[in-house]
Scaffold this motif. Structure first.
Motif, PDB file in Angstrom:
ATOM      1  N   ASP A 123       0.821  -1.219   0.000  1.00 24.05           N
ATOM      2  CA  ASP A 123       0.000   0.000   0.000  1.00 24.05           C
ATOM      3  C   ASP A 123       0.850   1.263   0.000  1.00 24.05           C
ATOM      4  O   ASP A 123       0.330   2.373  -0.130  1.00 24.05           O
ATOM      5  CB  ASP A 123      -0.931   0.016   1.212  1.00 24.05           C
ATOM      6  CG  ASP A 123      -0.184  -0.025   2.542  1.00 24.05           C
ATOM      7  OD1 ASP A 123       1.033  -0.307   2.540  1.00 24.05           O
ATOM      8  OD2 ASP A 123      -0.820   0.233   3.578  1.00 24.05           O
ATOM      9  N   GLY A 124       2.169   1.139   0.160  1.00 24.44           N
ATOM     10  CA  GLY A 124       3.051   2.291   0.113  1.00 24.44           C
ATOM     11  C   GLY A 124       3.313   2.970   1.437  1.00 24.44           C
ATOM     12  O   GLY A 124       4.057   3.952   1.491  1.00 24.44           O
ATOM     13  N   ASP A 125       2.723   2.481   2.525  1.00 23.39           N
ATOM     14  CA  ASP A 125       2.989   3.053   3.848  1.00 23.39           C
ATOM     15  C   ASP A 125       4.488   2.977   4.129  1.00 23.39           C
ATOM     16  O   ASP A 125       5.092   1.906   4.067  1.00 23.39           O
ATOM     17  CB  ASP A 125       2.200   2.279   4.899  1.00 23.39           C
ATOM     18  CG  ASP A 125       2.423   2.792   6.315  1.00 23.39           C
ATOM     19  OD1 ASP A 125       3.085   3.834   6.475  1.00 23.39           O
ATOM     20  OD2 ASP A 125       1.928   2.152   7.255  1.00 23.39           O
ATOM     21  N   LYS A 126       5.100   4.118   4.460  1.00 21.13           N
ATOM     22  CA  LYS A 126       6.552   4.185   4.560  1.00 21.13           C
ATOM     23  C   LYS A 126       7.118   3.802   5.926  1.00 21.13           C
ATOM     24  O   LYS A 126       8.331   3.798   6.100  1.00 21.13           O
ATOM     25  CB  LYS A 126       7.032   5.602   4.195  1.00 21.13           C
ATOM     26  CG  LYS A 126       6.882   5.915   2.710  1.00 21.13           C
ATOM     27  CD  LYS A 126       7.485   7.268   2.385  1.00 21.13           C
ATOM     28  CE  LYS A 126       7.442   7.529   0.890  1.00 21.13           C
ATOM     29  NZ  LYS A 126       8.244   6.540   0.141  1.00 21.13           N
ATOM     30  N   THR A 127       6.266   3.510   6.890  1.00 19.30           N
ATOM     31  CA  THR A 127       6.750   3.172   8.228  1.00 19.30           C
ATOM     32  C   THR A 127       6.659   1.667   8.460  1.00 19.30           C
ATOM     33  O   THR A 127       5.584   1.084   8.426  1.00 19.30           O
ATOM     34  CB  THR A 127       5.945   3.915   9.303  1.00 19.30           C
ATOM     35  OG1 THR A 127       6.066   5.323   9.089  1.00 19.30           O
ATOM     36  CG2 THR A 127       6.480   3.579  10.686  1.00 19.30           C
ATOM     37  N   LEU A 128       7.812   1.041   8.698  1.00 23.94           N
ATOM     38  CA  LEU A 128       7.861  -0.380   9.026  1.00 23.94           C
ATOM     39  C   LEU A 128       8.133  -0.534  10.513  1.00 23.94           C
ATOM     40  O   LEU A 128       8.996   0.165  11.067  1.00 23.94           O
ATOM     41  CB  LEU A 128       8.980  -1.071   8.241  1.00 23.94           C
ATOM     42  CG  LEU A 128       8.567  -2.006   7.096  1.00 23.94           C
ATOM     43  CD1 LEU A 128       7.803  -1.210   6.056  1.00 23.94           C
ATOM     44  CD2 LEU A 128       9.790  -2.668   6.482  1.00 23.94           C
ATOM     45  N   ARG A 129       7.420  -1.455  11.142  1.00 23.66           N
ATOM     46  CA  ARG A 129       7.609  -1.703  12.556  1.00 23.66           C
ATOM     47  C   ARG A 129       8.426  -2.979  12.772  1.00 23.66           C
ATOM     48  O   ARG A 129       8.469  -3.861  11.921  1.00 23.66           O
ATOM     49  CB  ARG A 129       6.263  -1.799  13.268  1.00 23.66           C
ATOM     50  CG  ARG A 129       5.494  -0.479  13.291  1.00 23.66           C
ATOM     51  CD  ARG A 129       4.346  -0.525  14.274  1.00 23.66           C
ATOM     52  NE  ARG A 129       4.781  -0.879  15.613  1.00 23.66           N
ATOM     53  CZ  ARG A 129       5.296  -0.005  16.500  1.00 23.66           C
ATOM     54  NH1 ARG A 129       5.444   1.261  16.153  1.00 23.66           N
ATOM     55  NH2 ARG A 129       5.651  -0.411  17.711  1.00 23.66           N
ATOM     56  N   VAL A 130       9.046  -3.030  13.929  1.00 21.07           N
ATOM     57  CA  VAL A 130       9.923  -4.142  14.242  1.00 21.07           C
ATOM     58  C   VAL A 130       9.156  -5.466  14.238  1.00 21.07           C
ATOM     59  O   VAL A 130       9.701  -6.512  13.837  1.00 21.07           O
ATOM     60  CB  VAL A 130      10.631  -3.888  15.593  1.00 21.07           C
ATOM     61  CG1 VAL A 130       9.651  -3.944  16.758  1.00 21.07           C
ATOM     62  CG2 VAL A 130      11.755  -4.867  15.807  1.00 21.07           C
ATOM     63  N   GLU A 131       7.889  -5.450  14.664  1.00 17.64           N
ATOM     64  CA  GLU A 131       7.096  -6.682  14.680  1.00 17.64           C
ATOM     65  C   GLU A 131       6.915  -7.251  13.274  1.00 17.64           C
ATOM     66  O   GLU A 131       6.858  -8.472  13.084  1.00 17.64           O
ATOM     67  CB  GLU A 131       5.729  -6.423  15.322  1.00 17.64           C
ATOM     68  CG  GLU A 131       5.775  -6.064  16.790  1.00 17.64           C
ATOM     69  CD  GLU A 131       5.956  -4.580  17.044  1.00 17.64           C
ATOM     70  OE1 GLU A 131       5.852  -4.168  18.212  1.00 17.64           O
ATOM     71  OE2 GLU A 131       6.193  -3.824  16.068  1.00 17.64           O
ATOM     72  N   GLU A 132       6.809  -6.357  12.280  1.00 19.88           N
ATOM     73  CA  GLU A 132       6.649  -6.811  10.897  1.00 19.88           C
ATOM     74  C   GLU A 132       7.918  -7.489  10.394  1.00 19.88           C
ATOM     75  O   GLU A 132       7.859  -8.520   9.698  1.00 19.88           O
ATOM     76  CB  GLU A 132       6.300  -5.616  10.009  1.00 19.88           C
ATOM     77  CG  GLU A 132       4.963  -4.982  10.324  1.00 19.88           C
ATOM     78  CD  GLU A 132       4.708  -3.758   9.482  1.00 19.88           C
ATOM     79  OE1 GLU A 132       3.837  -3.831   8.583  1.00 19.88           O
ATOM     80  OE2 GLU A 132       5.365  -2.729   9.701  1.00 19.88           O
TER      81      GLU A 132
END
Length: 305
Positions: free
Chosen positions: A219-228
């Motif tokens: 979807d282009g969301d630029k924030t990745l989280r550590v859980e992902e």
């Protein structure tokens, strides 16, 4: 259409050509072509580029040369990074390419890679500093401490996806031994940045990081989280490459880098105490085009033949 400028890099995973022109809001990509060569894994294992890979690279550069001519590109910059820097036969290969196609490929340093990546990352990930920039590819990972627009520290870690796979023996799926070996290598190499000051945020770029972003965030969301990243590492550690392709909608070669990329980025996030990272869609090629546009009065044309 505006003035066309091109940048091409011979990286450790891919050779990539970008033809673009500048707009008021950024870069408009006209041509974005790449070939997967996996030079980094081979050079990490054998110390040189084989005759077979050399033939593939020559064919790629020939195709890039035709595209420059077809689109009447006014100026171009060609450069190579970690795999070519470390290949014992790089001088012979680069001289042959210049003789055949009139294209001079410059070997750029890790500092130069970081500078160009920082310049382009400011297009879509501008924000507070000090920040940590992680530029990751197939041969190396550049880690830069950035303060007030200056790269105060830059460290090149020899743990790009291809290099890490060659050193650890990771396949897809890998053995438990190979994963533990990869984690050990990552920890040892990342000790080189353990004394960096704390940062307000982390920005990641480069082909390896963009691969993670596209796999996890279509979807282009630029924030990745550590859980992902933890989940991606767990998932890829147990799946055949073909299953990874279907599940994450990536190409087969990129599927084989997702585990290494998630392990590397996850470790760096933990070291600096951050639970999320911003992903830039831009990198060294875009940075080179921005830089060329700033000094357009200089002679930055590719030699013609």
């Amino acid at each position: 259409m505006g003035r066309l400028i091109a940048a091409a890099d011979v990286g450790s995973n891919t050779a990539h050509l970008l033809i673009a022109h500048l707009t008021e809001t950024g870069l408009k990509k006209i041509v974005n072509e790449s070939d997967w060569l996996s030079l980094g894994e081979e050079v990490s294992r054998d110390g040189k580029i084989s005759a077979g890979k050399r033939k593939e690279l020559t064919a790629t550069i020939e195709r890039f040369r035709r595209l420059l001519d077809e689109y009447k590109v006014e100026g171009a910059m060609f450069f190579a990074t970690e795999a070519m820097r470390k290949a014992s036969n790089h001088e012979e290969i680069l001289a042959d390419i210049f003789e055949k196609f009139g294209i001079r490929i410059d070997l750029i340093s890790p500092m130069r890679e970081a500078e160009l990546s920082y310049k382009s990352s400011q297009l879509d990930c501008f924000g507070p500093e000090p920040m940590l920039m992680v530029e990751a590819g197939g041969g190396s990972v550049q880690v830069a401490y950035c303060q007030d627009g200056i790269l105060e520290r830059v460290t090149s870690l020899p743990i790009g996806s291809g290099a890490l796979k060659a050193r650890s023996g990771m396949d897809q799926p890998p053995s438990d031994y190979a994963i533990n070996k990869a984690l050990e290598i990552i920890q040892i190499e990342c000790d080189a940045v353990a004394n960096y000051p704390s940062v307000k945020r982390i920005v990641a770029c480069g082909g390896l990081c963009r691969g993670l972003w596209r796999a996890l965030h279509p979807d282009g969301d630029k924030t990745l989280r550590v859980e992902e990243l933890d989940f991606l590492a767990w998932d890829c550690a147990r799946l055949e490459a073909e299953v990874v392709v279907d599940r994450y909608d990536v190409k087969i070669n990129r599927a084989r880098t997702l585990l290494a990329g998630s392990l590397i980025l996850r470790h760096l996030m933990g070291m600096f105490g951050h639970s999320e990272v911003q992903m830039s869609q831009y990198g060294v090629r875009e940075g080179a085009i921005l830089e060329m546009s700033e000094r357009a009065s200089e002679n930055w044309m590719v030699s013609g033949k």
